[in-house]
Design a protein around this motif. Structure first.
Motif, short mmCIF file in Angstrom:
data_model
loop_
_atom_site.label_atom_id
_atom_site.label_comp_id
_atom_site.label_asym_id
_atom_site.label_seq_id
_atom_site.Cartn_x
_atom_site.Cartn_y
_atom_site.Cartn_z
N VAL A 189 0.86 -1.19 0.00
CA VAL A 189 0.00 0.00 0.00
C VAL A 189 0.90 1.24 0.00
O VAL A 189 1.77 1.37 0.86
N SER A 190 0.70 2.15 -0.98
CA SER A 190 1.45 3.41 -1.06
C SER A 190 0.53 4.55 -0.66
O SER A 190 -0.56 4.71 -1.21
N SER B 126 -3.83 10.29 1.27
CA SER B 126 -4.57 9.60 0.22
C SER B 126 -3.78 8.38 -0.25
O SER B 126 -2.57 8.30 -0.08
N VAL B 127 -4.52 7.46 -0.87
CA VAL B 127 -3.92 6.21 -1.35
C VAL B 127 -3.36 6.43 -2.75
O VAL B 127 -4.09 6.83 -3.65
N ALA B 128 -2.07 6.13 -2.93
CA ALA B 128 -1.45 6.26 -4.24
C ALA B 128 -1.62 4.98 -5.05
O ALA B 128 -1.91 5.04 -6.26
N SER B 129 -1.47 3.84 -4.43
CA SER B 129 -1.62 2.57 -5.15
C SER B 129 -1.79 1.44 -4.14
O SER B 129 -1.36 1.54 -2.99
N ALA C 84 -9.42 4.91 3.59
CA ALA C 84 -8.83 6.19 3.24
C ALA C 84 -9.85 7.31 3.42
O ALA C 84 -11.07 7.07 3.37
N PRO C 85 -9.39 8.57 3.62
CA PRO C 85 -7.98 8.97 3.73
C PRO C 85 -7.41 8.66 5.11
O PRO C 85 -8.13 8.63 6.10
N ILE D 274 5.95 9.84 -0.26
CA ILE D 274 5.13 8.63 -0.32
C ILE D 274 5.73 7.57 0.61
O ILE D 274 6.94 7.38 0.64
N ILE D 275 4.86 6.92 1.36
CA ILE D 275 5.26 5.79 2.21
C ILE D 275 4.64 4.53 1.62
O ILE D 275 3.43 4.47 1.40
#
Length: 303
Positions: A236-237, A243-246, A270-271, A285-286
């Motif tokens: 999970v990014s 917010s969720v990137a991917s 999310a978020p 990004i984490i």
């Protein structure tokens, strides 16, 4: 018979007896002497004298020990001979000499470079010999003058050519600038695995895990409730604003229902909380990678 005659008769009988006794005594002494002589000769013949055994003499030579250190002062009591003075010690109580294994040394032979050089020299000598033989056999040939080729004249660059070159240079510079801008805009990403994580990310990841497990358990997939359970690896990014990137399934659980449910739970939760200042200063990004487990008690665990 008178007494005188009787005495004479007795005296005449006593003389042979005395003589016989004397002869017997002398014979016994002779026998004894002969026996002693035989015994003495037997003892002497039984004794053998032989020279001492000579042991072969072997020269041990001079034993020299090679040492890998050197001391300026010689030891008081040297135990071995060496090429240098060495006053050392050891860890054994026995009188032993330290040894180091050495690989077997090959016999002296020429190196590859020397062998190759000799081969080249021999080949050059053979070539020269062949050339000399050909020169001796060939007839005389007239010398031919070689014509020197003149270099072709370089045409002068026109104005159109200069404009095309300038345009090409400009396009290359623009492409380089665009690549640099794209590299500068690339997000600063931090990967957080399950085995090691930096201390400043620990609290953020722990809050994310608690939220995922709470919402995931409340929204456990109905199609799998009491029927399916398993584990999957999910990546999970999350952006700095929460917010969720991917979302990507790295290792499937073997059940599409559980894989889709894990991705749906991530988007449903999310978020997430925005990054704190100590994280957002150098991270955009984490990426959190965790093993998601759908248990047989209808619970979700992200360990």
């Amino acid at each position: 018979m008178s007494s005188t005659s009787m005495l004479a008769t007795a005296s005449g009988q006593a003389r042979p007896a005395a003589a016989l006794a004397a002869f017997a005594s002398g014979r016994s002494l002779l026998t004894l002497a002969f026996a002693l002589s035989l015994a003495l000769h037997g003892i002497l013949l039984a004794i053998h004298f032989s020279p001492p055994e000579r042991k072969p003499m072997r020269d041990k030579g001079l034993e020299v020990v090679l040492v890998n250190a050197r001391h300026a002062k010689a030891p008081d009591k040297a135990q071995v001979l060496a090429q240098a003075n060495l006053d050392g010690g050891g860890t054994s109580d026995k009188a032993v000499t330290p040894k180091s294994p050495l690989p077997p040394q090959d016999a002296r032979r020429d190196g590859n470079a020397l062998t190759e050089a000799r081969r080249k020299v021999q080949q050059q000598e053979r070539t020269q010999q062949q050339l000399l033989t050909q020169v001796k056999k060939a007839p005389s040939v007239a010398t031919v003058q070689q014509q020197v080729e003149q270099p072709a004249p370089v045409p002068a660059a026109s104005g159109l050519d200069l404009l095309d070159s300038a345009a090409a240079i400009a396009r290359i510079e623009a492409q380089i600038d665009r690549n640099l801008e794209e590299y500068a805009k690339r997000p600063r990403k931090k990967f957080i695995g399950a085995r090691a994580r930096e201390y400043r990310f620990a609290q953020y990841v722990e809050d994310w895990r608690l939220k995922i497990e709470r919402i995931g358990t409340l929204n456990y997939p109905e199609a799998a409730r009491g029927k399916l359970y398993g584990s999957l690896l999910l990546s999970v990014s999350i952006r700095s604003d929460g917010s969720v990137a991917s979302v990507e399934v790295t290792r499937s659980s073997g059940h599409k229902v559980l894989d889709d449910a894990a991705k749906r739970i991530v988007n449903m939760s999310a978020p997430y909380a925005p990054f704190p200042p100590d994280i957002s200063k150098d991270t955009d990004i984490i990426e959190i990678v965790r093993t998601w487990t759908f248990t047989n008690t209808d619970q979700v665990r992200a360990n």
